[in-house]
Motif scaffolding. Sequence first.
Motif, PDB file in Angstrom:
ATOM      1  N   ARG B  46       0.809  -1.238   0.236  1.00 24.03           N
ATOM      2  CA  ARG B  46       0.091   0.080  -0.040  1.00 24.03           C
ATOM      3  C   ARG B  46       0.756   1.314   0.108  1.00 24.03           C
ATOM      4  N   MET B  49       2.194   1.630  -3.397  1.00 27.42           N
ATOM      5  CA  MET B  49       1.073   2.304  -4.149  1.00 27.42           C
ATOM      6  C   MET B  49       0.382   3.595  -3.872  1.00 27.42           C
ATOM      7  N   VAL B  51      -1.217   4.438  -1.221  1.00 29.61           N
ATOM      8  CA  VAL B  51      -2.467   4.387  -0.520  1.00 29.61           C
ATOM      9  C   VAL B  51      -2.163   5.246   0.558  1.00 29.61           C
ATOM     10  N   PRO B  53       0.965   7.530   2.940  1.00 26.76           N
ATOM     11  CA  PRO B  53       2.397   7.474   2.827  1.00 26.76           C
ATOM     12  C   PRO B  53       3.053   6.933   4.024  1.00 26.76           C
ATOM     13  N   TYR B  75      -2.598  -3.902  -9.851  1.00 27.15           N
ATOM     14  CA  TYR B  75      -2.693  -4.489  -8.376  1.00 27.15           C
ATOM     15  C   TYR B  75      -3.808  -5.491  -8.558  1.00 27.15           C
ATOM     16  N   PRO B  77      -5.576  -7.383  -5.596  1.00 24.10           N
ATOM     17  CA  PRO B  77      -5.376  -7.732  -4.271  1.00 24.10           C
ATOM     18  C   PRO B  77      -5.798  -8.977  -3.683  1.00 24.10           C
ATOM     19  N   GLU B  79      -7.439  -9.524  -0.957  1.00 25.22           N
ATOM     20  CA  GLU B  79      -8.872  -9.361  -0.701  1.00 25.22           C
ATOM     21  C   GLU B  79      -9.506  -9.176  -2.027  1.00 25.22           C
ATOM     22  N   ARG B  80      -9.896 -10.294  -2.654  1.00 22.13           N
ATOM     23  CA  ARG B  80     -10.518 -10.016  -4.176  1.00 22.13           C
ATOM     24  C   ARG B  80     -11.938  -9.319  -3.964  1.00 22.13           C
ATOM     25  N   PHE B  95     -12.608   0.980 -14.024  1.00 25.54           N
ATOM     26  CA  PHE B  95     -11.260   0.670 -13.653  1.00 25.54           C
ATOM     27  C   PHE B  95     -10.198   1.245 -14.459  1.00 25.54           C
ATOM     28  N   GLU B  97     -10.339   3.497 -16.801  1.00 28.57           N
ATOM     29  CA  GLU B  97     -10.507   5.025 -17.108  1.00 28.57           C
ATOM     30  C   GLU B  97     -10.016   5.577 -15.854  1.00 28.57           C
ATOM     31  N   LEU B  98     -10.165   4.757 -14.437  1.00 23.52           N
ATOM     32  CA  LEU B  98      -9.600   5.656 -13.382  1.00 23.52           C
ATOM     33  C   LEU B  98      -8.139   5.260 -13.447  1.00 23.52           C
ATOM     34  N   LYS B  99      -7.624   4.324 -14.183  1.00 17.74           N
ATOM     35  CA  LYS B  99      -5.988   4.533 -14.144  1.00 17.74           C
ATOM     36  C   LYS B  99      -5.462   5.253 -15.367  1.00 17.74           C
ATOM     37  N   GLY B 100      -6.696   6.204 -15.810  1.00 16.71           N
ATOM     38  CA  GLY B 100      -6.193   6.797 -16.970  1.00 16.71           C
ATOM     39  C   GLY B 100      -6.162   6.627 -18.323  1.00 16.71           C
ATOM     40  N   THR B 142      -8.345  -6.308 -14.354  1.00 17.43           N
ATOM     41  CA  THR B 142      -8.129  -4.935 -13.804  1.00 17.43           C
ATOM     42  C   THR B 142      -6.653  -4.646 -13.413  1.00 17.43           C
TER      43      THR B 142
END
Lengths: 414, 299
Positions: B46, B49, B51, B53, B75, B77, B79-80, B95, B97-100, B142
């Motif tokens: 995390r 990535m 999530v 600092p 990633y 995870p 916990e799928r 997902f 689109e969220l990644k750009g 994803t």
Amino acid sequence: MKQFGTILKFELKYFFKNKVFVGITIFLVILIAAVMFFPRIMTLVESDEGEIDVSSHRPVMLLKVFDPASGDTVKEIFASSFPDYDVYTTDQEVSEIENGISAGAFDCAFVMTGDKSFTYYVGNLSLYDMNAETATAALARAYQMNAMISGGVSPQDAADIMNVYIESETVSLGKSQLQNFFYTYIMIFALYMVILLYGQMVATNVATEKSSRAMELLITSAKPTSMMFGKVIASCLAGLIQLLAVFGSALLFYNLNKSYWGDNIIIESIFNIPPELLVYMLIFFMLGFLIYAFMFGAVGSTASKLEDINTSVMPITMIFIIGFIVVMTSMSSGEVDNMVMRVCSFIPFTSPMAMFTRIAMSVVPGYEIAISIAILIASTIGIGVLSAKIYRTGVLMYGTTPTIGNIIKAVWKS
Amino acid sequence: MDLELVNIEKSFGEKKVLTGVSFKAKGGKAFGLLGRNGAGKTTSIRILMNVFPANSGEVLIDGRPIDYSKTGIGYLPEERGLYPKKIIIDQLIYFAELKGMTRKAAISAIDYWLSRLGMTEYREKRLDTLSKGNQQKIQLITALAHDPDIVILDEPFSGLDPVNAMLLKDVVKEQISAGKIVLFSSHQMSYIEEFCDSIAILKNGVVAIKGDLHEIKRDYPRDRLVVRTQMPDAVRRDFGSACSETESGSLIIKLTSPDEKKAVMTRLTENYDIDEIKVFEPSLNDIFVEYAGDAPKEA
């Protein structure tokens, strides 16, 4: 910013694909259409039945007067006091009258036992039967008139004196609560419903993502602030669109049926909202919605199971309901500028309702409105940022639902 | 491209979760991040990535602080979880689109992966209509659709049948040969041994051992012999407490020092009927148990 747009679009789509959301909206629009078209439908139905002898439906009232000399005056006054009844005089015995009512030959009877006394005979006495009170007033008038006539006043003059008509006019220099009460009431109620409903939806939405572990992926793909703002603003827009659909269709259907509604003061006042009030409504609705939705979202992120949501959101709901009750009580007491309301109109959690009510139903100085809105905007942004922080901490806390203290500590540390 | 975590420290409240965690993963290689439950693997991932600092320490790409807007991370995870009630293609696009990615690029990449993993027929289905293994393949998309530079796979093989495991192995090999950094976290040691050149084992938030897997094995003290014999009782009597028996029935003889090896081997072959004799090389499993387990580490 691009992420925010993506999230907003995705969440909005969720609302418009949600069958419950769409269903409720359509149901409300149909309901409003039914209400608004009701008078028109009624006139259609009534004109169809126009051929039927209406008089046969009218209830019959018998009068047994005490002094036959004043019989005509009494009958005239009773007939005008009971416009819904066919009024006849009778000289039957009381027992005959009683039998007649029991048999259904007529509906009720007044037997005068003196100048100033009567007995009211009726079959089933309805809870709302005001005939005795009306008769009291009518008989008093008859007595006064007879007294005047026997004192030498001509019957015409006596009638004129009794029927004196006072002309009056009220000039309200502030706002007339009679007029704006109803739309303020409707708006506050809409605000209440929408905030509670959508707030719960935001909380459930966040908690679902958390419990389905979609959060694991979301939190590593998007910034918590984008997530929170995207979600909350999407539900705010959805709520606004729903309100617009409902009120818009109400306005449309009302205008289609305006002539059938006649001079119904309540309906007319509802649809004559001053435009600047609509602008205030929009401002307070948006800000009030956002501040609560942020809190609901933050709370949703701390729940580890969906079932926990109901208890977790309780404190927020309580604050909101207390605010609502204060506003509603003040509204119905007519004193919207009392001390509690003044204070509430500056507290961000209650000001959307309190300040709006004061603006609508009283005269509030401009600077007070400006200060209230400024406080509200600042706190909305503050709560938004804070809730995004709680969200980031909360969504990764599984297991037992953390206490408020734990969350504050965790946010403070981060 | 190299990924490096330098001296990462992280506490949650009073609890210290990571202490001076450093490791380096190279592009075109797979890296195994191991440790028992609660050792700090997920926290390290995390932090990597962004999530949350770290309290201190750095994440570097080729020696420079990582720029998350330029470095793509995929990633999977442990916990799928995706949206169970939503259409698969809709959430995959979301997902990506969220990644750009643009919508168009996302759709073509997702369609490629759906067909690569044999999932095209489920494109328009709701996720919760799929079996667990198939849901996992959707989740894998994803992690890969946006063609990330770093691929983080947390327990990628759990829940997959042998055919799907084979498919995933091929995909992972492709990713490695495409020059990506593949970061594995798993308790299935055989997969780590198969893929990973380097590993780091975390224990209580500290890196217990790290480096090239072959070197770790080679550096392991060569002071044990594995003996397979027809006369185990005699051998056991001869070597006493230095001799122990493995589950498979072979004997392990601990030497007082590696230099003794030749002498002991000679002694065994001359005196007993020996089928096989070799220097004991630890499996990753042995290394893991030794470094991550509770037992005090042997000298």
